[in-house]
Write a protein that holds these residues in place. Structure first.
Motif, PDB file in Angstrom:
ATOM      1  N   VAL A  39       0.835  -1.211   0.000  1.00 55.74           N
ATOM      2  CA  VAL A  39       0.000   0.000   0.000  1.00 55.74           C
ATOM      3  C   VAL A  39       0.868   1.259   0.000  1.00 55.74           C
ATOM      4  O   VAL A  39       0.614   2.209  -0.743  1.00 55.74           O
ATOM      5  CB  VAL A  39      -0.955   0.002   1.211  1.00 55.74           C
ATOM      6  CG1 VAL A  39      -1.684   1.343   1.320  1.00 55.74           C
ATOM      7  CG2 VAL A  39      -1.966  -1.135   1.085  1.00 55.74           C
ATOM      8  N   LYS A  69      -8.042  -8.237  -1.629  1.00 54.57           N
ATOM      9  CA  LYS A  69      -8.099  -6.870  -1.126  1.00 54.57           C
ATOM     10  C   LYS A  69      -7.125  -5.953  -1.869  1.00 54.57           C
ATOM     11  O   LYS A  69      -7.499  -4.858  -2.301  1.00 54.57           O
ATOM     12  CB  LYS A  69      -7.767  -6.861   0.374  1.00 54.57           C
ATOM     13  CG  LYS A  69      -7.776  -5.476   1.013  1.00 54.57           C
ATOM     14  CD  LYS A  69      -7.422  -5.569   2.485  1.00 54.57           C
ATOM     15  CE  LYS A  69      -7.366  -4.193   3.142  1.00 54.57           C
ATOM     16  NZ  LYS A  69      -6.982  -4.276   4.580  1.00 54.57           N
ATOM     17  N   ARG A  98      -8.203  -3.771  -5.581  1.00 54.38           N
ATOM     18  CA  ARG A  98      -8.298  -2.305  -5.586  1.00 54.38           C
ATOM     19  C   ARG A  98      -8.277  -1.768  -7.000  1.00 54.38           C
ATOM     20  O   ARG A  98      -8.965  -0.823  -7.341  1.00 54.38           O
ATOM     21  CB  ARG A  98      -7.116  -1.681  -4.812  1.00 54.38           C
ATOM     22  CG  ARG A  98      -7.076  -2.059  -3.364  1.00 54.38           C
ATOM     23  CD  ARG A  98      -6.179  -1.170  -2.524  1.00 54.38           C
ATOM     24  NE  ARG A  98      -4.934  -0.786  -3.145  1.00 54.38           N
ATOM     25  CZ  ARG A  98      -4.165   0.199  -2.693  1.00 54.38           C
ATOM     26  NH1 ARG A  98      -4.536   0.892  -1.641  1.00 54.38           N
ATOM     27  NH2 ARG A  98      -3.016   0.498  -3.280  1.00 54.38           N
ATOM     28  N   LYS A  99      -7.474  -2.425  -7.842  1.00 52.89           N
ATOM     29  CA  LYS A  99      -7.345  -1.979  -9.235  1.00 52.89           C
ATOM     30  C   LYS A  99      -8.671  -2.145  -9.970  1.00 52.89           C
ATOM     31  O   LYS A  99      -9.102  -1.285 -10.723  1.00 52.89           O
ATOM     32  CB  LYS A  99      -6.262  -2.780  -9.955  1.00 52.89           C
ATOM     33  CG  LYS A  99      -4.879  -2.614  -9.354  1.00 52.89           C
ATOM     34  CD  LYS A  99      -3.910  -3.521 -10.077  1.00 52.89           C
ATOM     35  CE  LYS A  99      -2.558  -3.538  -9.380  1.00 52.89           C
ATOM     36  NZ  LYS A  99      -1.625  -4.459 -10.020  1.00 52.89           N
ATOM     37  N   LYS A 113     -11.633  -2.199  -8.682  1.00 48.29           N
ATOM     38  CA  LYS A 113     -12.610  -1.222  -8.199  1.00 48.29           C
ATOM     39  C   LYS A 113     -12.391   0.126  -8.861  1.00 48.29           C
ATOM     40  O   LYS A 113     -13.329   0.811  -9.254  1.00 48.29           O
ATOM     41  CB  LYS A 113     -12.491  -1.080  -6.679  1.00 48.29           C
ATOM     42  CG  LYS A 113     -13.027  -2.277  -5.911  1.00 48.29           C
ATOM     43  CD  LYS A 113     -12.824  -2.089  -4.416  1.00 48.29           C
ATOM     44  CE  LYS A 113     -13.307  -3.318  -3.655  1.00 48.29           C
ATOM     45  NZ  LYS A 113     -13.031  -3.191  -2.195  1.00 48.29           N
ATOM     46  N   GLU A 114     -11.106   0.521  -8.983  1.00 47.60           N
ATOM     47  CA  GLU A 114     -10.778   1.798  -9.606  1.00 47.60           C
ATOM     48  C   GLU A 114     -11.170   1.809 -11.077  1.00 47.60           C
ATOM     49  O   GLU A 114     -11.633   2.806 -11.607  1.00 47.60           O
ATOM     50  CB  GLU A 114      -9.280   2.081  -9.448  1.00 47.60           C
ATOM     51  CG  GLU A 114      -8.900   2.456  -8.025  1.00 47.60           C
ATOM     52  CD  GLU A 114      -7.397   2.507  -7.814  1.00 47.60           C
ATOM     53  OE1 GLU A 114      -6.673   2.372  -8.822  1.00 47.60           O
ATOM     54  OE2 GLU A 114      -6.968   2.667  -6.663  1.00 47.60           O
TER      55      GLU A 114
END
Length: 237
Positions: free
Chosen positions: A94, A191, A195-196, A198-199
């Motif tokens: 992160v 998780k 994230r990618k 979701k973006e």
């Protein structure tokens, strides 16, 4: 990568036929002989991949080195070891992705050999993210120790990994000279790498943007055509 190949033909550079350059360094970015290796270690001047040397201090690996009989490892349960690793992995992933650029993949070595133990390999989506990241991290500390970062020649982790280990058949255990990668938990993988996705879902894709733009142009053209049709009596060539 570095352009100096020791004047070896490109067709055999980095292969077993290459008697000038170190095959192990080319494939895994590390060599058990280190600076005493009789072959050239071509350190890249640019790369998508960086390595953070000996950054992960695994309780199990430390115990295995200090206590070869394995008596000390029993004090940690599998769940505790996985939780310790997942916390480290998420912390680094992160921090690096948020500050230096999108990560394509990140891998941590579970080997016991000094040249591989605890090495963290990070491959960025964009090559331009790697060098600034190395320069910045070399001025930072983690868990009370300075971070040692450098560009790595590794581009294909499938070539760098021990195939026997992946099949559960490696006889050299942690002292194998090919990477033994420590897996993160499935939940953490979803998780971090999720994230990618979701973006991507939040912002329209390139094709969608192009389609939307083309649709707007089409409507604009249609309106212009109607306007021209209405004003045809006043148009001049």
């Amino acid at each position: 990568l570095s352009q100096d190949h020791g004047r070896v033909p490109g067709s055999i550079f980095g292969t077993e036929k290459d008697k000038v350059n170190c095959t192990f360094y080319f494939k895994i970015g590390a060599c058990r002989h280190g600076e005493t290796c009789t072959r050239i270690h071509n350190k890249p001047t640019f790369s998508q991949t960086i390595v953070l040397l000996s950054m992960y201090k695994s309780p199990a690996a430390t115990a295995a080195v200090l206590d070869p009989a394995g008596l000390g490892v029993s004090q940690y349960s599998d769940n505790e070891l996985q939780s310790h690793f997942d916390t480290f992995f998420e912390d680094v992933f992160v921090e690096v992705e948020d500050k230096y650029g999108e990560i394509d993949e990140m891998n941590v070595c579970d080997n016991l050999g000094d040249h591989l133990m605890g090495n963290v390999y990070i491959k960025f989506v964009k090559e331009s993210s790697a060098k600034p990241c190395v320069e910045s991290l070399n001025n930072r500390w983690y868990n009370g120790a300075p971070i040692k970062a450098e560009l790595s020649p590794v581009t294909d982790f499938r070539e760098a990994c021990c195939r026997q280990y992946e099949m559960g058949e490696c006889t050299r255990a942690g002292f194998c000279n090919f990477m033994h990668l420590k897996p993160i938990s499935k939940d953490l993988r979803r998780k971090l790498y999720g994230r990618k996705m979701k973006e991507m879902r939040r912002s329209p894709s390139v094709s969608e943007e192009e389609s939307s733009s083309a649709e707007k142009k089409k409507k604009k053209k249609k309106k212009k055509h109607k306007a021209n049709h209405k004003l045809s009596g006043r148009l001049y060539m």
